[in-house]
Design a protein around this motif. Structure first.
Motif, PDB file in Angstrom:
ATOM      1  N   CYS A 157      29.541 -61.838 -43.621  1.00 29.48           N
ATOM      2  CA  CYS A 157      28.401 -62.600 -44.128  1.00 29.48           C
ATOM      3  C   CYS A 157      27.348 -61.644 -44.687  1.00 29.48           C
ATOM      4  CB  CYS A 157      27.785 -63.442 -43.013  1.00 29.48           C
ATOM      5  SG  CYS A 157      28.851 -64.794 -42.449  1.00 29.48           S
ATOM      6  N   THR A 158      26.819 -62.022 -45.808  1.00 33.25           N
ATOM      7  CA  THR A 158      25.690 -61.275 -46.372  1.00 33.25           C
ATOM      8  C   THR A 158      24.379 -61.973 -46.050  1.00 33.25           C
ATOM      9  OG1 THR A 158      25.948 -62.449 -48.469  1.00 33.25           O
ATOM     10  CG2 THR A 158      27.068 -60.316 -48.237  1.00 33.25           C
ATOM     11  N   GLU A 159      24.486 -63.227 -45.613  1.00 36.48           N
ATOM     12  CA  GLU A 159      23.339 -63.993 -45.143  1.00 36.48           C
ATOM     13  C   GLU A 159      23.712 -64.640 -43.816  1.00 36.48           C
ATOM     14  OE1 GLU A 159      22.289 -66.778 -48.137  1.00 36.48           O
ATOM     15  OE2 GLU A 159      21.933 -65.262 -49.690  1.00 36.48           O
ATOM     16  N   LEU A 160      22.808 -65.393 -43.226  1.00 33.20           N
ATOM     17  CA  LEU A 160      23.072 -66.050 -41.957  1.00 33.20           C
ATOM     18  C   LEU A 160      24.135 -67.129 -42.138  1.00 33.20           C
ATOM     19  CD1 LEU A 160      22.240 -66.223 -38.984  1.00 33.20           C
ATOM     20  CD2 LEU A 160      20.587 -67.997 -39.640  1.00 33.20           C
ATOM     21  N   CYS A 161      25.251 -66.970 -41.411  1.00 30.33           N
ATOM     22  CA  CYS A 161      26.378 -67.917 -41.547  1.00 30.33           C
ATOM     23  C   CYS A 161      26.472 -68.890 -40.385  1.00 30.33           C
ATOM     24  CB  CYS A 161      27.696 -67.141 -41.638  1.00 30.33           C
ATOM     25  SG  CYS A 161      27.831 -66.090 -43.092  1.00 30.33           S
TER      26      CYS A 161
ATOM     27  N   LEU B 257      30.980 -72.103 -46.936  1.00 28.46           N
ATOM     28  CA  LEU B 257      29.769 -71.316 -47.126  1.00 28.46           C
ATOM     29  C   LEU B 257      29.370 -71.298 -48.598  1.00 28.46           C
ATOM     30  CD1 LEU B 257      30.645 -68.218 -44.891  1.00 28.46           C
ATOM     31  CD2 LEU B 257      29.028 -70.069 -44.337  1.00 28.46           C
ATOM     32  N   PRO B 258      28.082 -71.256 -48.889  1.00 30.07           N
ATOM     33  CA  PRO B 258      27.649 -71.178 -50.300  1.00 30.07           C
ATOM     34  C   PRO B 258      28.002 -69.822 -50.902  1.00 30.07           C
ATOM     35  CG  PRO B 258      25.782 -70.958 -48.810  1.00 30.07           C
ATOM     36  CD  PRO B 258      26.947 -71.342 -47.946  1.00 30.07           C
ATOM     37  N   LYS B 259      28.240 -69.809 -52.206  1.00 27.80           N
ATOM     38  CA  LYS B 259      28.545 -68.568 -52.890  1.00 27.80           C
ATOM     39  C   LYS B 259      27.379 -67.586 -52.762  1.00 27.80           C
ATOM     40  CE  LYS B 259      31.661 -70.524 -56.363  1.00 27.80           C
ATOM     41  NZ  LYS B 259      31.936 -70.695 -57.810  1.00 27.80           N
ATOM     42  N   GLY B 260      27.724 -66.344 -52.565  1.00 26.20           N
ATOM     43  CA  GLY B 260      26.717 -65.304 -52.420  1.00 26.20           C
ATOM     44  C   GLY B 260      26.303 -65.064 -50.990  1.00 26.20           C
ATOM     45  N   SER B 261      26.769 -65.930 -50.053  1.00 30.09           N
ATOM     46  CA  SER B 261      26.393 -65.750 -48.644  1.00 30.09           C
ATOM     47  C   SER B 261      27.442 -64.942 -47.879  1.00 30.09           C
ATOM     48  CB  SER B 261      26.227 -67.120 -47.972  1.00 30.09           C
ATOM     49  OG  SER B 261      27.446 -67.840 -47.983  1.00 30.09           O
ATOM     50  N   TRP B 262      28.518 -64.568 -48.557  1.00 30.74           N
ATOM     51  CA  TRP B 262      29.559 -63.769 -47.910  1.00 30.74           C
ATOM     52  C   TRP B 262      30.191 -62.845 -48.949  1.00 30.74           C
ATOM     53  CZ3 TRP B 262      34.627 -64.152 -49.641  1.00 30.74           C
ATOM     54  CH2 TRP B 262      34.895 -65.229 -50.500  1.00 30.74           C
TER      55      TRP B 262
END
Length: 506
Positions: free
Chosen positions: A68-72, A81-86
């Motif tokens: 994850c690049t954001e809170l998952c 998951l939304p695009k850009g969140s992983w």
């Protein structure tokens, strides 16, 4: 005087049965020499490249790990998951899934390349193997199939999208269809009855070696493009074809059946262990009879002959049913390793290593094992372990992996013995075609594997559960086959039918 005339009259010779071609050839190749050992190893080495092309998709088509690049939160599915969140942990070109954005594709799309390969095996198995019994022979068919498979693998490196990639996998499958069939039949026809089982098992060792080489090649290229895995498995295959062209000898049995007695004698002089000054006049006696057999044999007549004889059709149907079940598990379990909670490289390595003891069993005990009961026992063990693997909970992770290894080991042993068994069930004139039909059944089971594996991600009963039920159900059909342990190979359908009748009346 009368008595003297009577005693001087020569007695008419008694009519002695003419020895079969198998019995005659046994005199020349019965002992095992260095030349035969070299041929057996060289021919059997084709199994290495077959194993690599079969299981290469375990790594090239695998779903890479991600983060994850954001809170998952608690979401474990990237499709939710939304695009850009992983993001993928490694470069996108390490797998076709990440390079061509297949993570959220349907079961059919994700399983298409692997299924295309096995569908190609089905198509190639219908078109090519009978050529090994008729016009091309064992050696040339081995060369053609090896070239086609390795060339397709090389061109796969340049695939721009999933559809071209799947198409080339289809072509590769067509090429590999008759490869090990020819290798197995050719290697066993170059030796006498005593060594036939052991020589047949050499190919299984090379298959294990090819399987075992994959996790090594894939691990060394884990941070590189998946195309390098194809590069390091296809180019050596092309080089091997040149060795086949210049060093492999044709089967003397096939040459005699085709009426090419001079070439058969030359081959026997190259590999035989008897005095090469010996007369080959007994082989010459088979010329007219065997030429008559060969001229009546066209491209697909071998299969039609098998279907015309009731006993042959029963044998073929039973062994193909067993092969279907064995094929589904044998090819399905390695593809399903990504569904197990363990490192993929170690999983594949352990599975490849589990093939070695199964080959050892076949090598050292093939002359002692009853074919019928051995195949039945190993298929039952494999099926039961697969089902238990589904029943136990995720907390028994180590036990589950152990059961999977036992199941795979058992199906490997069943597969090894089944191939030897199949050779002994059919005569020379149709042996390669019969072997090809059984491998067709194996490939048919393999075609369904990729879809079952994809559907089984997160739902074990749809993969290992199905494998277990199918293996047990199909394995029971081995009870319809005769025992062949210690028997001699027949050369014609008539000879095999007479042996079948003698066995039925006994």
């Amino acid at each position: 005087m009368h008595m003297a005339d009577s005693s001087s009259t020569p007695l008419l010779p008694k009519h002695l049965p003419v020895p079969s071609l198998d019995e005659t050839l046994e005199r020349y190749i019965g002992d095992f020499g260095w030349a035969q050992l070299f041929q057996a190893f060289l021919v059997s080495f084709a199994w290495v490249f077959d194993a690599q092309q079969i299981f290469i998709s375990v790594f090239t088509d695998s779903e890479p790990s991600w983060h994850c690049t954001e809170l998952c939160g608690s979401v474990s599915d990237v499709c939710q998951l939304p695009k850009g969140s992983w993001a993928w942990d490694r470069a996108a070109d390490t797998s076709i899934v990440s390079e061509w954005n297949l993570a959220c594709a349907g079961y059919f799309i994700k399983s298409l390349p692997a299924s295309s390969f096995f569908i190609g095996s089905l198509v190639g198995g219908l078109v090519l193997p009978t050529l090994a019994d008729t016009s091309l022979g064992r050696k040339n068919m081995l060369l053609v199939s090896g070239l086609l498979m390795s060339a397709a693998g090389t061109f796969t490196i340049f695939s721009p999208n999933l559809w071209i990639y799947s198409g080339l996998r289809f072509v590769s499958g067509i090429g590999r269809a008759p490869l090990v069939t020819c290798a197995l039949v050719l290697s066993t026809e170059l030796v006498g009855k005593r060594w036939r089982g052991q020589v047949g098992v050499i190919g299984f060792f090379f298959f294990s070696l090819g399987f075992l080489s994959l996790p090594v090649i894939a691990y060394l290229n884990r941070d590189s493009s998946w195309r390098y895995v194809y590069l390091w498995t296809s180019i050596p295959g092309l080089l091997y074809c040149f060795l086949v062209l210049f060093f492999v000898l044709e089967s003397p049995r096939w040459l005699m059946v085709r009426g090419r007695k001079e070439e058969a004698v030359a081959t026997l002089k190259s590999i035989g262990t008897v005095n090469m000054n010996s007369s080959f006049s007994d082989l010459m006696a088979f010329e007219e009879e065997e030429e008559e057999i060969s001229t009546n044999l066209n491209l697909f007549s071998a299969i039609s002959i098998l279907l015309e004889k009731r006993w042959a059709m029963q044998r073929l149907s039973a062994v193909m049913t067993v092969g279907f079940g064995v094929g589904m598990v044998y090819f399905g379990m390695p593809l399903a390793l990504g569904n197990l909670p363990f490192n993929l490289y170690w999983n594949v390595t352990f599975n490849a290593l589990s093939e070695l003891p199964s080959s050892l069993i076949a090598l050292f005990f093939i002359e002692r094992l009853n074919r019928k009961s051995s195949v039945l026992a190993f298929t039952m063990i494999s099926g039961v372990c697969s089902i238990v693997c589904v029943v136990i909970g995720e907390e028994w992770r180590t036990v589950k992996i152990g059961l999977e290894l036992v199941s795979f080991f058992s199906i490997c042993a069943a597969f090894d013995i089944l191939l030897i068994y199949n050779i002994e069930l059919f005569p020379t004139t149709v042996r390669n075609s019969a072997m090809a039909m059984v491998r067709q059944a194996v490939a048919l089971g393999a075609v369904l594997c990729p879809v079952i594996v994809e559907m089984g991600r997160g739902r074990g009963y749809l993969s290992y559960g199905v494998f277990g039920v199918v293996t047990i159900s199909c394995g029971l059909f081995v009870g319809c086959l005769p025992e062949t342990k210690g028997g001699r190979l027949c050369d014609t359908m008539e000879e095999e039918e007479n042996k079948h009748r003698a066995g039925s009346s006994a």
